[in-house]
Design a protein around this motif. Structure first.
Motif, mmCIF file in Angstrom:
data_model
loop_
_atom_site.group_PDB
_atom_site.id
_atom_site.type_symbol
_atom_site.label_atom_id
_atom_site.label_comp_id
_atom_site.label_asym_id
_atom_site.label_seq_id
_atom_site.Cartn_x
_atom_site.Cartn_y
_atom_site.Cartn_z
ATOM 1 N N LYS A 96 36.481 41.676 32.302
ATOM 2 C CA LYS A 96 35.802 40.703 32.819
ATOM 3 C C LYS A 96 35.562 40.963 34.441
ATOM 4 O O LYS A 96 36.363 41.471 35.164
ATOM 5 N N MET A 97 34.454 40.474 34.845
ATOM 6 C CA MET A 97 33.993 40.576 36.222
ATOM 7 C C MET A 97 34.304 39.199 36.813
ATOM 8 O O MET A 97 34.083 38.196 36.047
ATOM 9 N N GLU A 131 34.196 28.415 33.311
ATOM 10 C CA GLU A 131 33.237 28.901 33.945
ATOM 11 C C GLU A 131 32.172 29.412 32.645
ATOM 12 O O GLU A 131 32.357 29.993 31.555
ATOM 13 N N GLU A 180 29.212 31.888 31.596
ATOM 14 C CA GLU A 180 29.040 33.027 31.962
ATOM 15 C C GLU A 180 28.277 33.937 30.955
ATOM 16 O O GLU A 180 28.136 33.281 29.511
ATOM 17 N N GLU A 217 34.456 31.167 30.059
ATOM 18 C CA GLU A 217 35.872 31.772 30.387
ATOM 19 C C GLU A 217 36.567 30.530 31.032
ATOM 20 O O GLU A 217 36.050 29.763 31.732
ATOM 21 N N ILE A 245 39.673 30.212 33.159
ATOM 22 C CA ILE A 245 40.460 30.725 33.976
ATOM 23 C C ILE A 245 41.799 29.879 34.441
ATOM 24 O O ILE A 245 41.697 28.767 34.330
ATOM 25 N N GLY A 298 31.183 37.086 34.927
ATOM 26 C CA GLY A 298 31.528 36.257 36.041
ATOM 27 C C GLY A 298 30.612 34.875 35.918
ATOM 28 O O GLY A 298 29.614 34.706 35.573
ATOM 29 N N GLY A 299 31.483 33.976 36.204
ATOM 30 C CA GLY A 299 31.187 32.618 36.374
ATOM 31 C C GLY A 299 29.618 32.411 37.227
ATOM 32 O O GLY A 299 29.633 32.740 38.290
HETATM 33 MG MG MG Z 1 35.099 34.466 34.915
#
Ligand code: MG
Ligand code: OOG
Length: 262
Positions: free
Chosen positions: A62-63, A107, A109, A140, A142, A233-234
């Protein structure tokens, strides 16, 4: 490296235990202010080795911190990476058990699945697209192990970039023929629109996030094998969730996917 190997191992155990017991801890740079980037990733890799040694499978990469929405929310502006676990995977339409998490946020993504290896210090968007099997919408979940989700960039890298749960779904398709940066992403919670953005929010092009990951790995002499799932990434700020919430990501050309929280 500023920290001794035994301190790296102790901090890995400390943070992984906090994750597994869903317990908040203070950010580790409070006690180790001289910790550097290499230490931060060394702690993350030590957590990864602990999990693999127990039989956990690494489900992808994951970024994080790849969009303005995330940068403004977290106050840190540098992309980071972490890993995804098999037990973190939740199916599209599936249920996330909140009792195992501290203060989860969700998020929206874009996820990539690769079909060829990627490596190199100069990896480009074109190389990523050539090596991509398909892309799909993702959520995602988090869950920073740090008190009140407050951290600095090195603490969050050590904490595997807050990785907790993830879902990929929708209607996977090849990125070819898609104007990917201009694809619309809508995040809804309980049917209400929370955020609407273009995929270009993610570093100008979500494939640039994968390329950034490959370049960061190359500095360690590592690459991305074929068949790797990557969350880019979000695209917007993360959204807090609580009991009963249903969160959905709607992605133009890539379908809709959702999670329910109980
Ligand atoms: Mg994320
Ligand atoms: C760090 C993880 C960020 C993303 O997509 O930007 C992340 C955090 O904000 O807790 O996963």
């Amino acid at each position: 490296m500023a920290l001794a190997p035994n301190v790296i191992d102790e901090l890995a155990e400390h943070l992984e235990t906090a994750e597994l017991e869903a317990r908040e801890v203070v950010k580790i740079t409070d006690a180790h202010p001289d910790m550097d980037w290499d230490d931060a990733y060394a702690i993350q890799y030590a957590i990864r080795r602990r999990k693999v040694a127990r039989g956990c499978r690494i489900a992808g990469m994951k970024m994080g911190l790849t969009s303005k929405g995330k940068w403004d929310q977290m106050g840190v502006r540098e992309p980071v990476y972490g890993f995804l676990t098999d037990y973190g995977s939740v199916p599209d339409g599936g249920v996330v058990d909140l009792s195992m998490l501290i203060h989860p946020k969700v998020e929206a993504e874009i996820a990539f699945m690769t079909k060829a290896p990627l490596e190199g210090l100069d990896c480009s968007i074109e190389q990523v697209l050539d090596a991509t099997d398909f892309i799909m919408p993702a959520l995602e979940v988090i869950d920073s192990r740090y008190l009140n989700f407050k951290f600095d960039i090195k603490s969050v890298v050590a904490d595997n970039t807050s990785a907790a749960r993830f879902m990929v779904g929708g209607a996977p398709r090849s990125p070819y023929g898609l104007d990917l940066p201009n694809i619309g992403i809508v995040l809804t919670k309980n049917g209400e629109i929370v955020a609407t953005v273009a995929a270009s929010e993610v570093l100008g092009h979500p494939a640039e996030s994968v390329a950034t990951l490959v370049r960061m790995l190359a500095r360690r002499g590592e690459g991305l094998p074929a068949g790797t799932l990557v969350l880019t990434g979000g695209a917007t700020a993360a959204v807090a969730v609580s009991h009963g919430d249903i969160v959905e990501v709607r992605c133009q050309a890539l379908g809709t996917a959702s999670l329910r929280f109980v």
